[in-house]
Design a protein around this motif. Structure first.
Motif, PDB file in Angstrom:
ATOM      1  N   THR A  54       0.811  -1.223   0.000  1.00 12.26           N
ATOM      2  CA  THR A  54       0.000   0.000   0.000  1.00 12.26           C
ATOM      3  C   THR A  54       0.843   1.271   0.000  1.00 12.26           C
ATOM      4  O   THR A  54       0.306   2.360   0.131  1.00 12.26           O
ATOM      5  CB  THR A  54      -0.924   0.018   1.234  1.00 12.26           C
ATOM      6  N   PHE A  55       2.177   1.137  -0.140  1.00  8.04           N
ATOM      7  CA  PHE A  55       3.041   2.318  -0.142  1.00  8.04           C
ATOM      8  C   PHE A  55       2.673   3.238  -1.295  1.00  8.04           C
ATOM      9  O   PHE A  55       2.584   2.828  -2.448  1.00  8.04           O
ATOM     10  CB  PHE A  55       4.509   1.899  -0.253  1.00  8.04           C
ATOM     11  N   ASP A  56       2.465   4.499  -0.964  1.00  6.71           N
ATOM     12  CA  ASP A  56       2.065   5.506  -1.950  1.00  6.71           C
ATOM     13  C   ASP A  56       3.275   6.371  -2.291  1.00  6.71           C
ATOM     14  O   ASP A  56       3.700   7.212  -1.505  1.00  6.71           O
ATOM     15  CB  ASP A  56       0.935   6.369  -1.385  1.00  6.71           C
ATOM     16  N   ARG A  57       3.840   6.148  -3.468  1.00  5.22           N
ATOM     17  CA  ARG A  57       5.055   6.864  -3.855  1.00  5.22           C
ATOM     18  C   ARG A  57       4.818   8.362  -4.003  1.00  5.22           C
ATOM     19  O   ARG A  57       5.759   9.153  -3.918  1.00  5.22           O
ATOM     20  CB  ARG A  57       5.614   6.292  -5.163  1.00  5.22           C
ATOM     21  N   SER A  58       3.593   8.779  -4.211  1.00  5.41           N
ATOM     22  CA  SER A  58       3.315  10.201  -4.346  1.00  5.41           C
ATOM     23  C   SER A  58       3.561  10.950  -3.042  1.00  5.41           C
ATOM     24  O   SER A  58       3.718  12.171  -3.034  1.00  5.41           O
ATOM     25  CB  SER A  58       1.865  10.422  -4.798  1.00  5.41           C
ATOM     26  N   HIS A  59       3.594  10.212  -1.913  1.00  3.83           N
ATOM     27  CA  HIS A  59       3.867  10.847  -0.632  1.00  3.83           C
ATOM     28  C   HIS A  59       5.329  10.721  -0.203  1.00  3.83           C
ATOM     29  O   HIS A  59       5.725  11.306   0.801  1.00  3.83           O
ATOM     30  CB  HIS A  59       2.973  10.246   0.457  1.00  3.83           C
ATOM     31  N   THR A  62       7.552   8.356   4.606  1.00  3.15           N
ATOM     32  CA  THR A  62       6.719   8.822   5.714  1.00  3.15           C
ATOM     33  C   THR A  62       7.207   8.173   7.009  1.00  3.15           C
ATOM     34  O   THR A  62       8.056   7.289   6.992  1.00  3.15           O
ATOM     35  CB  THR A  62       5.245   8.448   5.489  1.00  3.15           C
ATOM     36  N   LYS A  63       6.652   8.614   8.131  1.00  2.00           N
ATOM     37  CA  LYS A  63       7.000   7.992   9.410  1.00  2.00           C
ATOM     38  C   LYS A  63       6.645   6.500   9.391  1.00  2.00           C
ATOM     39  O   LYS A  63       7.350   5.669   9.955  1.00  2.00           O
ATOM     40  CB  LYS A  63       6.250   8.695  10.547  1.00  2.00           C
ATOM     41  N   ARG A  64       5.565   6.168   8.699  1.00  2.00           N
ATOM     42  CA  ARG A  64       5.160   4.765   8.614  1.00  2.00           C
ATOM     43  C   ARG A  64       6.165   3.947   7.810  1.00  2.00           C
ATOM     44  O   ARG A  64       6.503   2.820   8.205  1.00  2.00           O
ATOM     45  CB  ARG A  64       3.777   4.668   7.974  1.00  2.00           C
TER      46      ARG A  64
END
Length: 407
Positions: A54-59, A62-64
Motif C-alpha cells: 500500500t506504499f504511496d510513492r506520491s507521498h 513517511t513515518k510509517r
C-alpha cells in the motif's frame, strides 16, 4: 521491479522464518510459547507486506515507511544469522547421515538429531544485530559525534592558518522527530566557534514543508564570521515522489532552495565566492548535485569560472562519487572537497583506528571520513539526520570540524 523484489524478500523471509521456528522449537519445548512466537511473526510479516503493497510513492518517505523498514531489518537480519548457522548444521547433518548410511546401513539412521547447543548459539548471535538495531532506532539516530580533522597545505594563504570549517550534511528534516535532540546538536555546532559553516545538501526527504517545523531550530545556528553556505543534495530535487504535474514539482523545488536562505545559508548553485581575511582570500565553490547513479545537475566548469590555478580552493559537492569520477582529476585542482550523501548507510562498525566497515563501502569508494589523492582531499560527512531506516547502528550522526593549517 518492485514485485520481483517483494517476491524475493517473501521467499527469503519464508526460509528464514522456517529455520528460526526450528531453532525456537529446538530450544523451547513449551507449546504455547512456540505458537505465540508463530502468531507474532505472522502478524509482523502481514504488517510489513501490507505496508509495502500500500506504499504511496506520491507521498515519498513517511513515518510509517521509516517504521516499516526498521521493523523489517529488526526481524530479517537476526533470522538471517539463525538461518545461516542452522543451514550449516544441516549440511553437517547430511554429511554425517551419508557416512552413517554407508557404514551402518539403515539401522544406523540417516540424519542425526539437531543439537540444542547450535540453536542456542544461533539465537545468541542473532541477538547481537537485534539489540544493536533496537538501540539504533531508540538512541543511535541522535547519538551526535563531533569529528575533528586538521589538514595541512603548503599553499594555504598565511592568514588562513588555523581557519576552522564546520560541516553538516543530510539533515533529512522529514525524518526528524525529537526537538530536544536537535537543539542539542545545534548547540554542538555553535560550540565549535567555526570561521565558516557549510551544509552539503539534503535538507529534506522530498517536500519543502518537511522543514517548516524545524526552521526556528536551525535558525539558532549562529552566524559564522565568514558566512554560512550550502549546496543542494539529490533529495532536494523532489525526484523520489510522483507529482501531479511538472509545475507542482518545480514549485516544490523552488521552495526547497528557499529553505536554505530561511535558515541563514547562502545557497551556491554551480558558482563560487571568495572568502577574504586580512587582505588574503580562498575560494569556496558549490555545485548542484552530481552523482554517478543520481541526478547530474552539477557543473564543475561553471562553478570554477573566474578561479585561477593559484587560488586555494574548497569545493562543496553533495555526492562523493563526483570527486572520485571528476573532481580529483580536474585541472581546477581543488584542495579540499566536502561531501555527504552516503550516511555510511547508517549501519556498520567503527572502532577507530582499527575497524571501519559498512556495506556502503562496496558501492562508494569514499563513504565516510577523510580520503586523499595526490595531496588533494575529500571529507565525507556521515550525515546529520537519517533516511530509509529510522535509526543508526554503529555509524553515528556527525558534525565535522576541519582546521586548515599552513604547512
Amino acid at each position: 521491479m518492485f514485485r520481483y523484489i517483494l517476491i524475493f524478500f517473501l521467499f527469503f523471509g519464508l526460509v528464514a522464518e522456517i529455520y528460526t521456528y526450528i531453532a525456537v522449537r529446538t530450544v523451547i519445548k513449551t507449546k504455547w510459547i512456540q505458537w505465540a512466537y508463530l502468531a507474532v511473526s505472522l502478524i509482523i510479516l502481514a504488517y510489513i507486506i501490507y505496508s509495502f503493497v500500500t506504499f504511496d510513492r506520491s507521498h515519498g518517505q513517511t513515518k510509517r515507511s521509516l517504521f516499516t523498514v526498521a521493523l523489517l531489518l529488526l526481524t530479517l537480519l537476526p533470522k538471517m544469522i539463525i538461518t545461516i548457522i542452522l543451514l550449516g548444521e544441516d549440511i553437517v547433518r547430511i554429511i554425517a547421515g551419508g557416512i552413517n548410511l554407508i557404514t551402518k546401513g539403515r539401522e544406523g539412521g540417516f540424519l542425526p538429531e539437531r543439537r540444542k547447543f547450535v540453536s542456542l548459539t544461533a539465537m545468541g548471535l542473532a541477538a547481537i544485530p537485534f539489540l544493536s538495531l533496537l538501540y539504533g532506532i531508540a538512541k543511535g539516530k541522535y547519538n551526535f559525534k563531533v569529528r575533528k580533522k586538521t589538514l595541512t597545505f603548503t599553499d594555504l594563504p598565511d592568514n588562513f592558518d588555523g581557519f576552522i570549517i564546520t560541516q553538516i550534511s543530510d539533515v533529512h528534516s522529514g525524518s526528524l522527530d525529537n526537538a530536544e535532540k536537535i537543539e542539542y546538536a545545534i548547540n554542538l555546532i555553535n560550540e565549535q566557534n567555526a570561521d565558516l559553516i557549510l551544509f552539503t545538501g539534503d535538507i529534506v526527504n522530498t517536500y519543502a514543508e518537511e522543514m517548516h517545523p524545524w526552521i526556528d531550530a536551525f535558525n539558532k545556528i549562529e552566524n559564522a564570521p565568514y558566512g554560512k553556505f550550502s549546496v543542494l543534495g539529490n533529495h532536494d530535487y523532489g525526484e523520489y515522489a510522483e507529482w501531479p504535474s511538472q509545475a507542482a514539482k518545480d514549485k516544490n523545488f523552488e521552495a526547497i532552495k528557499a529553505l536554505y536562505g530561511r535558515i541563514g545559508f547562502k545557497l551556491l548553485l554551480n558558482e563560487n565566492v571568495k572568502i577574504k581575511k586580512k587582505g588574503q582570500e580562498i575560494a569556496l565553490a558549490g555545485v548542484e548535485n552530481w552523482g554517478l547513479n543520481f541526478k547530474k545537475a552539477g557543473d564543475l566548469e561553471k562553478a570554477s569560472e573566474g578561479l585561477t590555478p593559484g587560488d586555494f580552493k574548497v569545493l562543496m559537492s553533495h555526492d562523493p562519487s563526483h570527486w572520485n569520477s571528476v573532481v580529483k582529476n580536474s585541472p581546477h585542482n581543488y584542495h579540499l572537497t566536502l561531501s555527504g550523501h552516503t550516511h555510511g548507510m547508517q549501519f556498520g562498525i567503527e572502532v577507530p583506528p582499527y575497524i571501519k566497515w559498512s556495506p556502503v563501502q562496496y558501492i562508494y569508494k569514499q563513504w565516510a571520513g577523510l580520503y586523499e589523492h595526490l595531496g588533494r582531499y575529500i571529507y565525507v560527512n556521515r550525515g546529520f539526520g537519517f533516511h530509509g531506516y529510522g535509526g543508526r547502528t554503529g555509524i553515528w550522526p556527525e558534525i565535522t570540524v576541519i582546521t586548515l593549517k599552513k604547512g
